[in-house]
Scaffold this motif. Sequence first.
Motif, PDB file in Angstrom:
ATOM      1  N   GLY A 405      -3.574  -2.339 -16.248  1.00  0.00           N
ATOM      2  CA  GLY A 405      -4.623  -1.746 -17.066  1.00  0.00           C
ATOM      3  C   GLY A 405      -5.058  -0.392 -16.551  1.00  0.00           C
ATOM      4  O   GLY A 405      -5.286   0.550 -17.335  1.00  0.00           O
ATOM      5  N   VAL A 406      -5.190  -0.262 -15.227  1.00  0.00           N
ATOM      6  CA  VAL A 406      -5.595   1.032 -14.650  1.00  0.00           C
ATOM      7  C   VAL A 406      -4.483   2.053 -14.806  1.00  0.00           C
ATOM      8  O   VAL A 406      -4.719   3.214 -15.179  1.00  0.00           O
ATOM      9  N   VAL A 407      -3.254   1.614 -14.529  1.00  0.00           N
ATOM     10  CA  VAL A 407      -2.111   2.535 -14.657  1.00  0.00           C
ATOM     11  C   VAL A 407      -1.972   3.014 -16.097  1.00  0.00           C
ATOM     12  O   VAL A 407      -1.694   4.204 -16.356  1.00  0.00           O
ATOM     13  N   ALA A 408      -2.165   2.128 -17.054  1.00  0.00           N
ATOM     14  CA  ALA A 408      -2.032   2.481 -18.467  1.00  0.00           C
ATOM     15  C   ALA A 408      -3.023   3.564 -18.884  1.00  0.00           C
ATOM     16  O   ALA A 408      -2.764   4.321 -19.817  1.00  0.00           O
ATOM     17  N   ARG A 409      -4.122   3.670 -18.188  1.00  0.00           N
ATOM     18  CA  ARG A 409      -5.131   4.689 -18.520  1.00  0.00           C
ATOM     19  C   ARG A 409      -4.875   6.003 -17.803  1.00  0.00           C
ATOM     20  O   ARG A 409      -5.647   6.959 -17.919  1.00  0.00           O
ATOM     21  N   GLY A 410      -3.798   6.057 -17.021  1.00  0.00           N
ATOM     22  CA  GLY A 410      -3.357   7.310 -16.422  1.00  0.00           C
ATOM     23  C   GLY A 410      -4.246   7.866 -15.335  1.00  0.00           C
ATOM     24  O   GLY A 410      -4.227   9.080 -15.093  1.00  0.00           O
ATOM     25  N   VAL A 411      -5.014   7.022 -14.660  1.00  0.00           N
ATOM     26  CA  VAL A 411      -5.942   7.527 -13.644  1.00  0.00           C
ATOM     27  C   VAL A 411      -5.484   7.215 -12.226  1.00  0.00           C
ATOM     28  O   VAL A 411      -6.087   7.694 -11.255  1.00  0.00           O
ATOM     29  N   ALA A 412      -4.461   6.385 -12.056  1.00  0.00           N
ATOM     30  CA  ALA A 412      -3.962   6.036 -10.724  1.00  0.00           C
ATOM     31  C   ALA A 412      -2.590   5.418 -10.871  1.00  0.00           C
ATOM     32  O   ALA A 412      -2.238   4.862 -11.918  1.00  0.00           O
ATOM     33  N   SER A 413      -1.813   5.498  -9.804  1.00  0.00           N
ATOM     34  CA  SER A 413      -0.503   4.852  -9.799  1.00  0.00           C
ATOM     35  C   SER A 413      -0.640   3.395  -9.389  1.00  0.00           C
ATOM     36  O   SER A 413      -1.663   2.982  -8.823  1.00  0.00           O
ATOM     37  N   ALA A 414       0.400   2.618  -9.642  1.00  0.00           N
ATOM     38  CA  ALA A 414       0.387   1.202  -9.262  1.00  0.00           C
ATOM     39  C   ALA A 414       0.240   1.053  -7.753  1.00  0.00           C
ATOM     40  O   ALA A 414      -0.487   0.185  -7.265  1.00  0.00           O
ATOM     41  N   ASP A 415       0.935   1.933  -6.987  1.00  0.00           N
ATOM     42  CA  ASP A 415       0.835   1.832  -5.527  1.00  0.00           C
ATOM     43  C   ASP A 415      -0.586   2.131  -5.050  1.00  0.00           C
ATOM     44  O   ASP A 415      -1.078   1.503  -4.108  1.00  0.00           O
ATOM     45  N   GLU A 416      -1.228   3.104  -5.699  1.00  0.00           N
ATOM     46  CA  GLU A 416      -2.614   3.434  -5.309  1.00  0.00           C
ATOM     47  C   GLU A 416      -3.542   2.255  -5.567  1.00  0.00           C
ATOM     48  O   GLU A 416      -4.366   1.887  -4.713  1.00  0.00           O
ATOM     49  N   VAL A 417      -3.420   1.637  -6.726  1.00  0.00           N
ATOM     50  CA  VAL A 417      -4.299   0.505  -7.058  1.00  0.00           C
ATOM     51  C   VAL A 417      -4.037  -0.653  -6.108  1.00  0.00           C
ATOM     52  O   VAL A 417      -4.979  -1.276  -5.600  1.00  0.00           O
ATOM     53  N   ARG A 418      -2.778  -0.933  -5.843  1.00  0.00           N
ATOM     54  CA  ARG A 418      -2.465  -2.037  -4.922  1.00  0.00           C
ATOM     55  C   ARG A 418      -2.961  -1.717  -3.507  1.00  0.00           C
ATOM     56  O   ARG A 418      -3.371  -2.606  -2.766  1.00  0.00           O
TER      57      ARG A 418
END
Length: 449
Positions: A405-418
């Motif tokens: 959901g965060v990645v889909a909004r273009g504000v962070a990468s998957a690695d950043e969120v994880r």
Amino acid sequence: MVTRLTDSPVYAHLWSTPELEELLGETARWQAWLDVLVALARVQARHGLVPSEAAEQIAAGARAEALDLDRVTAGTRSTSHSTLGLIRELQRVLPESAREHVYVGATVQDVSDTWFGLLMRDVGAIVRRDLLALEATVLDLAERHRDTVMVGRTHGQPGAPITFGFKAASWADELRRHLDRLREGRPRWAVGQLAGAVGALAFHEAELDPLALRRDFCAELGLGDPGASWLTSRDRVAEFGHVLALVCGTLARIGTEVYELARPEIGELAEPTTATAVGSITMPHKRNPEVGEHLDTLARLARSSAGVLLEGTVVSHERDGRGWKAEWVALPEVCLLAGTALGLARTLLAGLEVHDEAMAANLERFGDRLTSERVLAGLSGRLGKHAAQDLLQGVLAGGGDVVDGVVARGVASADEVRGWMARAPVATAGRMVDEVVARAREARAGEGV
């Protein structure tokens, strides 16, 4: 005849303890009042107000078992005076030469308030002893489970990870504050009363120094001198009762935590039990958290009695029976309730079952959503706190995967969120556990425990 359910031999263990019943029972109360009269006579003899021989005769005869309590009862009712029945019965068993030297210059409140001072001293010591024992158990829980991660809950809902040691440390910290209150309050509470009719000690003024007499009287009983008469200054009793109610409140908080976390759908804690305990007479599968439940019941009653003691602080002029006679009911009651609660809490926590596997399973059950606080912190540095809040609220409302959901909004990468999710969410909780434990251990060492 027993008319109160709480006094029933069948149920009394739920509302009192043998130790406190011994201290607060009818015979013990009469003996305490007699001891006050003995101390008064002995001190008056040393100051030359009564003959020394008479004082020792009073001491020899002032034994509750030597008195006819039926006569005390009859005399109290016929005179409508709270202690005249006791005085006359004591005079009856004394040699004639000592009879006129009983209760010289004293009042009902001098006797009963001094008894309150003794009671607050002795009950306070029992409460302190049990709090120290309970604190030791809880500190051990906090240390053993410093890193046992579990779901932290707010408003009854899963929130973010904590550790069980952190939860236990909050209990220990609260218990330590009660120990501080007991230590700080003891000099205020454990005082005697020798005030005379309106507090001015006028009866004794012609013969001797009334303040020296009162000081010696208090010391004879192992109590402090109050400094000024406190006939209508009832804050001491109210404060003591409220400290006990606060203790009961803490124990109820702990009991409620066990009560809630013992629910089978959570299953993280369980009360100790025995092979003969019956959870339900109609549903044999149940294992009820009855101790945690009863701690809440006791706390409700303790708050009620403490409220009566607080009401007693508003009285009139130099003597007013409305306040202190209500205390005759409320102070012993809150003492019994607090002592019972402490005994139950010690049993509960000494045998508490901590199911860390259930704690881990519940963490897994709620998954990434429990990391939302950490993701919010990460996004806040990039978007601002409130914009990040709005964005995450929308992601979570959709019910999908947080990372996607965060990645889909273009504000962070998957690695950043994880990476935000992977940050240890309980490291500071562990440091707070260490601080609470160290502070408590240092205090206990200073107290010789």
